[in-house]
Design an enzyme around this catalytic site. Structure first.
Site, mmCIF file in Angstrom:
data_model
loop_
_atom_site.group_PDB
_atom_site.id
_atom_site.type_symbol
_atom_site.label_atom_id
_atom_site.label_comp_id
_atom_site.label_asym_id
_atom_site.label_seq_id
_atom_site.Cartn_x
_atom_site.Cartn_y
_atom_site.Cartn_z
ATOM 1 N N HIS A 270 -16.766 -25.050 -17.055
ATOM 2 C CA HIS A 270 -15.904 -25.836 -17.933
ATOM 3 C C HIS A 270 -14.496 -25.274 -18.037
ATOM 4 O O HIS A 270 -13.625 -25.853 -18.688
ATOM 5 C CB HIS A 270 -16.556 -25.911 -19.330
ATOM 6 C CG HIS A 270 -16.032 -27.017 -20.158
ATOM 7 N ND1 HIS A 270 -15.350 -26.831 -21.328
ATOM 8 C CD2 HIS A 270 -16.065 -28.360 -19.960
ATOM 9 C CE1 HIS A 270 -14.991 -27.992 -21.833
ATOM 10 N NE2 HIS A 270 -15.421 -28.933 -21.018
ATOM 11 N N HIS A 501 -8.420 -34.066 -26.828
ATOM 12 C CA HIS A 501 -9.309 -33.384 -25.898
ATOM 13 C C HIS A 501 -9.008 -31.886 -25.937
ATOM 14 O O HIS A 501 -9.719 -31.078 -25.353
ATOM 15 C CB HIS A 501 -9.144 -33.946 -24.491
ATOM 16 C CG HIS A 501 -10.198 -33.514 -23.540
ATOM 17 N ND1 HIS A 501 -9.998 -32.552 -22.579
ATOM 18 C CD2 HIS A 501 -11.497 -33.881 -23.420
ATOM 19 C CE1 HIS A 501 -11.110 -32.355 -21.901
ATOM 20 N NE2 HIS A 501 -12.040 -33.149 -22.397
#
Length: 615
Positions: A270, A501
């Site tokens: 990630h 985000h």
């Protein structure tokens, strides 16, 4: 046991197991081409298994072009794509079944190698009773976009900066540019084309660490003169999705790959980082955006951009050029944790450069189970160690709030004592070595996560919720968590309608004017990202790769960071820290509820006149 709520009737599990093994996929399910930015891990939300929808019998080879399909990944992102490509219009008196008006076989995602390419024809849906005024969609038109008509157009000429450097060079913390907001709120913000442009250096090679890639789009972001320079993509794909990612890159011989080892189940790669090697030196960028188009236009994202690091004199030892924050050592240790020969040259290059001007601390997560001194290398215990060593206790510190803001949520357990208000809050409340052994009950933890209303009224409308993959399966097990929630409001940066985000964590004064520290990271609110203690606190287990930078006042010769009241336009003389959202945060009202991606929202239209019916 079942319970009625604003989300409908839920079945509440009595199990205390937090790591739920997902069911075995059906034989006819396939893994996706690439992943999205679902930060909630399958370990936490079983519905996020990376499965594509079942294939339509009439699907042809143009339905999905695997060589160029952008990363979709999670069911939440896929649902957003379906809702964008085939929107369901709001009708005041229609039933949810009528509103759905969708084919039962959502075989292809109509992904294309070009924004100008016409989607393949779809099967005709069954006729339903809808307004006769509604026009049938013609096949030679692009599907309506939740990003507005300008989404498919080139950016306006004044979208990009012409000055050499953004003005916020004290903290080197930047937001991304957002379309559809007043121009002043983009002054000093950065778009990916600017980051990769010649104004920051003459690029020779680069590495892109990320979770989600659209390779054709990524290549176009490099300026023409750098477009064929070598690029390494560091990813976590396996098996079919890895093969499809490689297929995407076939037209681009300058692209090579490095597969991150994911040895613990349900972990993800990630981390989002760029390593840029120039003729003039070297630069690191740690950010929150995926390498896909939708992440760079109407979402709130953040990044730290390093100074331009000069080359050390010939023959300098590898330990030369270190910063007071130990950034060079920590970056090398993070890269070495990949155990990847593809990164060996980059490790040597970093050793040859002077990183001494760095004023932030690196906080990474790498998969593994760590004991002894290694426990403090990664995850939240790494943050705890830095806060212990480089901050000082302060008067009335128990009244200083802990604030976390994120775009995805994992399983926290049946109550707050399982992880959130125990080991994690203890880390976030650490200030100096004299810190209390347990988190003070007086210290408030404020969590910012978009509400349904935030998403509905956003620039993208309901499809923005595809990047906020909090599932009903996880939410129903932790209703206690929702009392912590505050909405997303960002008038200070003009981004109230650009869904976040970005992920940020901080310790803030009771009057919300001073920061004890600030962190921008890829890590969402999940144990997979931050790690969880095991074996009577003698071991920490981390599932995923994550990366962020920690700002501590001591590295800037300050006692605290003042919160900047006027973030845009940025002022180079200000010492205020540009927190990207409004303070103090606003607690959810009695009518607010957290955005949950996999339940329908049909009672009110979004900003594009559509409703949300997840497939």
């Amino acid at each position: 046991m079942s319970q009625d709520s604003q989300h409908g009737k839920w079945s509440i599990s009595d199990s205390e197991d937090e790591d739920i093994i997902p069911p075995t996929p059906q034989k006819d399910s396939v893994k996706p081409i690439v992943k999205p930015d679902s930060q909630s891990k399958p370990e936490e939300t079983p519905t996020f298994l990376k499965q594509e929808p079942r294939l339509s019998p009439k699907r042809n080879e143009n339905s999905v072009k695997t060589a160029s399909a952008p990363s979709m990944g999670s069911e939440a992102r896929k649902s957003a794509h379906v809702n964008q490509a085939n929107p369901v219009k709001y009708e005041r008196n229609a039933s949810p079944a009528v509103k759905r008006k969708r084919e039962t076989e959502e075989g292809g995602w109509n992904l294309s190698s070009s924004d100008d390419e016409t989607p393949a024809p779809r099967n005709e849906p069954q006729k339903v009773n809808i307004s006769p005024k509604r026009k049938k969609k013609t096949e030679d038109k692009r599907p309506p976009s939740p990003h507005g008509t300008s989404y498919y157009k080139e950016e306006p000429a004044d979208f990009f900066e012409t000055n050499l450097m953004p003005t916020n060079d004290i903290y080197r913390f930047y937001l991304n540019k957002v379309t559809g907001i007043p121009k002043k709120y983009n002054t000093g913000a950065l778009h990916i084309k600017e980051i990769l442009s010649p104004m920051f250096g003459t690029l020779k090679e680069s590495v892109q660490f990320n979770y989600c890639f659209d390779i054709p789009w990524m290549v176009e972001q490099y300026p023409p003169e750098f477009r064929n320079k070598p690029v390494v993509l560091v990813h976590g794909e396996k098996r079919e999705s890895k093969a499809c990612l490689i297929e995407q890159a076939k037209p681009y011989p300058h692209i090579s790959f490095c597969q991150a080892k994911l040895d613990i189940a349900f972990g993800t790669h990630h981390t989002k980082m760029m390593l840029l090697w120039y003729e003039e030196g070297f630069r690191v960028i740690i950010l929150t955006s995926n390498l896909i188009r939708a992440d760079w236009y109407q979402k709130t994202q953040g990044m730290w951009m390093s100074p331009l690091y000069p080359r050390l004199p010939q023959g300098s030892p590898g330990t030369a050029g270190e910063s007071l924050t130990g950034f060079k050592r920590d970056l090398l240790e993070y890269l070495e944790a990949y155990r990847a020969p593809e990164l060996a040259n980059w490790i040597e290059r970093i050793k040859q450069h002077d990183l001494s001007e760095t004023r932030v601390y690196l906080i990474g997560s790498t998969p593994g189970r760590y004991q002894g001194p290694a426990m403090e290398k990664w995850g939240h215990l790494r943050l705890r160690k830095l806060l212990s060593e480089h901050t000082q206790p302060m008067q009335n510190e128990e009244r200083w709030h802990v604030l976390g803001q994120f775009s995805s949520i994992g399983s926290m357990g049946l109550d707050k004592t399982k992880w959130l208000a125990a080991e994690f809050q203890r880390t976030l409340t650490t200030l100096g070595k004299a810190g209390k052994s347990l988190a003070s009950p007086e210290t408030q933890m404020l969590l910012i996560y978009p509400s349904v209303e935030n998403v509905r009224t956003s620039l993208e409308g309901y499809p923005a919720g595809g990047s906020l993959p909090y599932s009903i399966q996880t939410a129903q097990k932790q209703l206690w968590l929702h009392s912590y929630f505050h909405g997303w409001h960002a008038d200070v940066t003009g981004r109230s309608n650009a869904m976040p985000h970005i992920k940020t964590y901080m310790r803030i004064s009771p009057d919300f004017t001073q920061l004890a520290w600030f962190l921008v990271t890829s890590a969402n609110l999940s144990k997979a990202a931050w790690g969880a203690l095991e074996k009577n606190n003698t071991q920490i287990m981390v599932r995923s790769y994550e990366l962020g930078v920690l700002y501590l006042p001591s590295a800037f010769n300050m006692s605290t960071f003042p919160v900047e009241k006027n973030v845009f336009p940025a002022c180079s003389s200000s010492i205020g820290f540009p927190v990207p959202f409004d303070l103090p945060p606003q607690r959810y009202s009695s009518k607010d509820r957290p955005w949950i991606w996999n339940i329908p929202y049909t009672q009110a239209p979004d900003t594009h006149g559509n409703v949300w019916v997840p497939s």
